[in-house]
Design a protein around this motif. Structure first.
Motif, short mmCIF file in Angstrom:
data_model
loop_
_atom_site.label_atom_id
_atom_site.label_comp_id
_atom_site.label_asym_id
_atom_site.label_seq_id
_atom_site.Cartn_x
_atom_site.Cartn_y
_atom_site.Cartn_z
N SER A 155 -10.26 -75.22 57.54
CA SER A 155 -11.08 -74.30 58.32
C SER A 155 -12.56 -74.52 58.01
N GLY A 156 -13.38 -73.99 58.84
CA GLY A 156 -14.82 -74.12 58.66
C GLY A 156 -15.36 -75.41 59.25
N SER A 157 -16.67 -75.58 59.08
CA SER A 157 -17.28 -76.77 59.64
C SER A 157 -18.47 -77.16 58.77
N PHE A 158 -19.00 -78.30 59.03
CA PHE A 158 -20.21 -78.71 58.32
C PHE A 158 -21.12 -79.48 59.26
N ASP A 159 -22.41 -79.58 58.85
CA ASP A 159 -23.37 -80.29 59.70
C ASP A 159 -23.60 -81.68 59.16
N ILE A 219 -19.53 -80.50 62.79
CA ILE A 219 -18.18 -81.07 62.74
C ILE A 219 -17.24 -80.09 62.07
N THR A 220 -16.17 -79.74 62.77
CA THR A 220 -15.20 -78.83 62.15
C THR A 220 -14.23 -79.65 61.32
N TRP A 221 -13.82 -79.04 60.23
CA TRP A 221 -12.93 -79.76 59.32
C TRP A 221 -11.61 -80.10 59.98
#
Lengths: 394, 249, 544
Positions: free
Chosen positions: C379-383, C389-391
């Motif tokens: 879950s979650g995402s990063f830049d 970009i979602t995991w």
């Protein structure tokens, strides 16, 4: 020439079928309209449009049979032609509502008013005229079939590839008709019809007339189909089905043979759709569902493809079964339908008609060894001699 | 090579490769009107590929293919080539099995091939007579109403030859016509082909040497996609290279 | 600018953000009992007394003082007329809710008349700003300084300019200094500073990049002096170009993501359809069964050992593979083996099977969507640069690649793969050489179905798990296989990614539905051009 060809088409079986259908076209409405309520032979009101619906399905199955059973083109998108015919009829019926709609706009159908449209889109012009609409019922499916078929057959897309792109075609149309911007009522489709040719659409007499029209249209479709398949072109169609490239080496333009069958079939499917819509009272994008088109295939297969009567029997039997099951055991309908697909392909490759034919040829053979009509080749044999399916990498 | 005017079939420098495998390698063959040419050669020599190219099933990578000295066959498709007057009998007899012998011939009969011409076609008396005549020639008159599927292998071969006759072509391409035939049938077939070759050009591909001898025609031996030797059967079969590569010692 | 116009709730929200940012590092925190009297000392007496009280609060270095002072500066701090307690208020109207500024506890509602505003004047406001600056920008803790600078940058309130200047002059950490200077530049553009100052600020603002800078500059453009306008416009154009590049990259990513989903769904089909020439319309249902396996595994874990939840997918993968592979083998042995060489019949029979499987699942699990959860690592995402970009998507892309490579290896390197290819090319010859062709058929079909099951586990993470799950993928999967070319896994790979990316590039221009329609039409047209797909096998053997 034409009369000659027609005459030849009228073999015994076709005559019987047409006669039966004309009788049905008279008797069913008569029983519903003339007999008093409660009479044991009187058809209840709900049954007339229901039976009428079965007849339009039979017509659709016959249309598919012309291309699949006789020409070897398994179309998984015939529901699209049916639906387009239905939409053309639906557009006429929408225009007939006039200012009796919820928004009482004399020109625009309700859903357009709801979407804040100010003008009728150009492709809705003319549909207030019945005959123009009927022309479109035939012309639009024919045009789609022509363009699609011309492209596909010319580049020799065959077998499963063709099946898959016909499926893609109906799927694309499904998505398109779901869009509100298309101007065909989006999700809800076209409904709330009031009258057809000035007659109230849900009156018993109108329904009886629609039923009779369906029966007669089916009879005409049978005449056209048997004329085609009994002609030399019909033989060439079967040749294309069994050994496509061999037919080419005889000098026949296989792509045009297929195109002809495809277009004729699409027109029949379109007319069937046009008769279906006023009897069920609605047309929506769901009719484009790929699963609907595949269901038509099973009607045809169950009855017996490559025969005129097979698809008609199949369509009526399966749909009577469907009406019964979905009413009595809704859970089981998909099981039954699924099993029907499996059983038919495994054990009944020639359908019910083929089964009867096998039984008959067995008995006649016993009666008269010498002059015995050779049994129809089993499908496996036909298949093995046929043009190889595009079996990849062999 | 030679001037192509006056030829019935003219192949010059024809090459085709499938995924790097050279099925034909600069093949050149000429057939004159009313001439029979027998083609022999080991499996994979390119005999069937050559027929595929002549009939438009396969396009050559390189080379010229002309019919009647002027029509470029590489630009046409199968149907157009068939309508020019080139008939083909396949290695594996290919007839329309679910239809009767009569219907097979009726479809092959030289008539307009257009959709509506075919749709409204009714057999004239001359048509019926011609089909009966062909049935007689290929000895299938007694089985005219039987399904083609019920014929024996040899009869299917004959039916296919009958269909060739019905097409009334100028050039016949016949691939292994006597496979699966009895000896007497083989002799009959040779006779029939020789008769046909009096008025038309015939190209026969065959492995059966005695049959080729019966034909008594010019012989071309193919190997690895090009011509190995040409001449009469005796000349060709005496050629040491042919013995080495094909006939064996 | 914020001033009294800002509603209290909105202010509170900003403050919570600010606080949240500030509270991350371990920090001096005074006991509530010590702090409360100091807070209450803000109300009585003159402005002068308030100044003293503020100094006392600052001395605690407790960050809870920051929102308190901010509220005071905004004139939104109230004191009880009877209990002399200083409070935050919520709501409006005749009665107001009270919140303890120290403990954040709700103290209940009182009539408005019982409360009195803690008065504040401009002199005091200046004092407060300095105080906040001391607490934050001048704090000893670098993390506090950094987040204070960032929040000033976010708020972009020119009133903070002075504060920022004092921070900049004292800052030693170059990284924090940069944030502060950027913030200063942003603020400068909003003030009526000199042209030189603004010109100097411009590159700093542009350097922020992305949509933020674009918004700031566009706002600045409106009230900038004419001399500066071309420079700002140029910066905006440059940023817009950057943005377009990032947007394109984002689309490529979405496309790759969609492509990997298509690849997962289609690759099993590529085996059964491509290698065996069998049309498996029940393929989508195999995907669906894989997804339901995940659901069952997660339900079991939830009930018996919730601590294993993060491993649920790892448990579901082999199970899903096994279950769908077994079902696939059963279908092949029971039905399909009777239909070899009759591709169209296979299509109908497997369609029947798909109906039966759908209805079975509907009868057992019900017709509605079942909840399949994301493990924490999905879950979650990063830049990444300008990309978000979602995991879950990233993992699915990786998973699709792993499955693809594994299948390639299975086909190229294992005995089964060799036998599969042999049977594909020449069934009779393979059989004559002692290969048990029925066994190979069953295994091939099992493998294709099993891979569909794996796809189901992955798709359960991003799609609704319902009996109709498979139906949504079957047509797309066929399109991928047909487009890529049958009998070629690389074709499937390229086909899936091409279709995925093409779809996502069309979407912004024509919308999702029309984009999909266009793709379908394009494929139909493409098949006319190349009836055997992108990577068709060539040669005599194919045409025979």
């Amino acid at each position: 020439m034409l009369t000659q060809a027609l005459f030849r088409a009228l073999d015994k079986k076709a005559i019987w079928l047409v006669a039966i259908l004309i009788a049905v076209a008279v008797l069913v409405p008569a029983s519903n309209l003339l007999l008093p309520n409660g009479h044991p032979l009187r058809l209840p009101n709900y049954a007339v449009p229901l039976f009428g619906k079965y007849l339009t399905f039979a017509m659709l199955a016959l249309a598919l049979d012309l291309v699949w059973g006789y020409c070897g083109i398994l179309s998984l998108g015939h529901g699209a032609f049916f639906a387009i015919g239905g939409y053309a009829m639906g557009m006429y019926l929408m225009r007939q509502i006039g200012n009796r709609g919820v928004y009482a706009n004399p020109i625009l159908p309700d859903f357009m008013v709801f979407l804040n449209w100010k003008e009728l889109p150009w492709y809705w012009y003319g549909f207030d005229n019945f005959w123009f609409a009927m022309l479109m019922v035939m012309l639009v499916p024919a045009l789609l079939a022509f363009v699609f078929g011309f492209l596909a057959f010319r580049s020799r897309v065959t077998g499963v590839y063709l099946s898959i792109i016909t499926q893609a075609m109906t799927y694309a149309l499904l998505l398109a008709f779901f869009r509100n911007d298309m101007g065909f009522g989006g999700n809800n489709g076209l409904t709330d019809f009031k009258e057809i040719l000035g007659a109230p659409i849900s009156a018993d007499t109108t329904r009886a007339a629609l039923f009779a029209a369906s029966a007669i249209a089916l009879a005409l479709a049978i005449l056209v189909c048997s004329m085609v398949v009994n002609s030399k072109l019909g033989k060439v169609m079967i040749a294309v089905r069994d050994a496509e490239s061999r037919t080419r080496f005889l000098g026949y333009r296989v792509e045009y043979v297929k195109l002809f069958a495809f277009v004729v079939s699409a027109v029949i499917a379109g007319i069937a759709g046009a008769l279906y819509v006023p009897q069920v009272g609605i047309i929506n994008p769901g009719e484009f569902e790929p699963s609907n088109s595949i269901e038509v295939v099973i009607w045809t297969a169950v009855g017996g493809r490559g025969t005129i009567i097979g698809p008609i029997i199949g369509a009526i039997l399966v749909n009577v079964g469907k009406s019964y099951f979905t009413g009595a055991f809704p859970e089981f309908w998909l099981f039954a339908l699924g099993a029907l697909f499996v059983v038919t392909t495994l054990f009944l490759p020639k359908g019910i008609v083929g089964l009867i034919g096998q039984y008959r040829s067995l008995t006649t053979r016993r009666e008269q060894h010498d002059r015995s009509a050779p049994a129809a080749p089993s499908p496996a044999e036909v298949e093995s001699s046929a043009d190889p399916q595009p079996k990849p990498a062999e | 090579m030679t001037d192509r005017t006056g030829t019935m079939l003219y192949l010059d420098g024809v090459s085709v490769a499938f995924d790097g495998f050279k099925a034909l390698n600069k093949l050149s063959i000429i057939v004159y009107p009313a001439e029979m040419l027998a083609i022999i050669g080991p499996n994979g020599a390119g005999k069937t590929t050559m027929m595929d190219i002549i009939t438009g099933k396969t396009r050559p990578d390189d080379g010229e293919v002309f019919f009647d000295g002027r029509t470029d066959l590489t630009r046409l498709d199968e149907a157009a080539i068939a309508n020019l007057g080139i008939g083909r009998k396949f290695q594996k007899p290919t007839v329309f099995e679910s239809q009767t012998v009569w219907d097979n011939l009726e479809m092959a009969l030289r008539k307009p091939r257009g959709i509506f011409a075919t749709l409204f076609y009714t057999a004239s008396d001359t048509d019926t007579a011609r089909i009966t005549e062909i049935l007689d020639t290929v000895r299938l008159l007694g089985r005219k109403d039987h399904l083609a599927a019920d014929l024996s292998h040899g009869q299917k071969q004959w039916l296919e030859i009958g269909m060739l006759l019905a097409q009334d072509p100028k050039l016949l391409l016949v691939d292994e016509p006597v496979a699966g035939m009895t000896d007497s049938e083989t002799v009959e077939t040779a006779k029939l082909l020789k008769e046909i070759a009096k008025t038309r050009s015939v190209v026969v591909v065959e492995h059966d040497m005695s049959f080729v001898r019966d034909l008594g025609s010019r012989v071309t031996c193919l190997a690895e996609g090009s011509v190995l030797a040409e001449g009469s059967l005796d000349q060709v079969s005496a050629n040491p290279v042919v013995i080495e590569r094909y006939l064996g010692r | 600018m914020i001033g009294a116009a800002m509603t209290f709730s909105r202010l509170l929200a900003t403050l919570v953000v600010l606080l949240g940012a500030l509270l991350v590092p371990a920090h001096a925190q005074t006991a509530d009992t010590t702090l409360s009297p100091l807070v209450d000392a803000l109300a009585p007496g003159s402005f002068k007394d308030r100044e003293t009280a503020i100094a006392a609060l600052v001395a605690t270095e407790d960050l809870r003082v920051v929102p308190l002072l901010q509220t005071l500066a905004d004139g939104d701090l109230y004191v009880g007329k009877t209990d002399a307690k200083v409070v935050f208020i919520t709501g409006s109207g005749a009665t107001l809710g009270r919140i303890d500024p120290v403990t954040a506890a709700e103290l209940g509602e009182v009539p408005k008349a019982d409360l009195e505003k803690v008065k504040v004047n401009n002199g005091l406001r200046r004092v407060i700003r300095t105080a906040i600056g001391q607490l934050t920008l001048l704090s000893d803790d670098p993390a506090t300084r950094r987040s204070a600078a960032q929040s000033i940058l976010r708020d972009a309130d020119p009133a903070n300019l002075e504060l920022l200047d004092s921070g900049i002059s004292a800052e030693a950490d170059p990284a924090i200094l940069q944030v502060m200077q950027t913030a200063r530049a942003v603020l400068t553009l909003k003030t009526d500073a000199t042209l030189e100052d603004k010109t100097a600020a411009l590159p700093l603002v542009s350097a922020i990049g992305g949509r933020d800078a674009l918004t700031l500059l566009t706002a600045a453009l409106a009230n900038a002096p004419d001399e500066l306008k071309p420079a700002i416009q140029a910066s905006i154009d440059g940023l817009a170009r950057d943005r377009a590049v990032w947007d394109a990259a984002q689309n490529v990513w979405y496309g790759i993501s969609l492509g990997s989903v298509l690849l997962l769904a289609a690759i099993g089909l590529a085996i059964t359809f491509g290698v065996m020439g069998v049309i498996n319309m029940a393929h989508g249902e195999m995907v669906m069964l894989g997804a339901y396996t995940t659901f069952v595994v997660q339900e079991t874990i939830r009930r018996y050992s919730p601590e294993l939840f993060d491993y649920s997918l790892a448990i579901a993968l082999p199970l899903a593979f096994l279950i769908t592979a077994l079902i696939g083998i059963a279908i092949e042995r029971g039905i399909i083996r009777w239909l070899y060489g009759r591709a169209l019949e296979t299509l109908l029979a497997t369609w029947g099977i798909s109906l039966i499987l759908q209805q079975s699942v509907r009868s057992i699990f019900g017709p509605t969507n079942r909840l399949v959860g994301n493990p924490s690592w999905m879950s979650g995402s990063f830049d990444l640069g300008g990309l978000s970009i979602t995991w879950s998507r990233l993992w699915i892309v990786i998973f699709a690649l792993v499955v693809f490579v594994t299948l390639l290896l299975v086909l190229k390197r294992t005995a089964l793969g060799l036998q599969m290819r042999a049977v594909t090319q020449n069934r009779r010859m393979a059989s004559a050489m002692g290969i048990r062709t029925p066994f190979v058929d069953a295994m091939t079909f099992g493998l294709g179905s099993g891979v569909a099951g794996l796809a189901g586990v992955a798709l359960s993470q991003i799609d609704n798990v319902s009996p109709n799950l498979g139906q949504g993928y079957i047509i797309d999967s066929f399109m991928v296989v047909v487009f890529g070319g049958v009998g070629n896994l690389w074709g499937t790979f390229v086909g899936a990614l091409t279709l995925g990316i093409a779809n996502k590039f069309l979407e912004p221009y024509v919308g999702a539905v029309l984009g999909k329609i266009l793709i379908l039409v394009l494929i139909i047209l493409f098949i006319q051009r190349r009836p055997r797909g992108l990577f068709a096998l060539k040669g005599r053997s194919v045409e025979a």
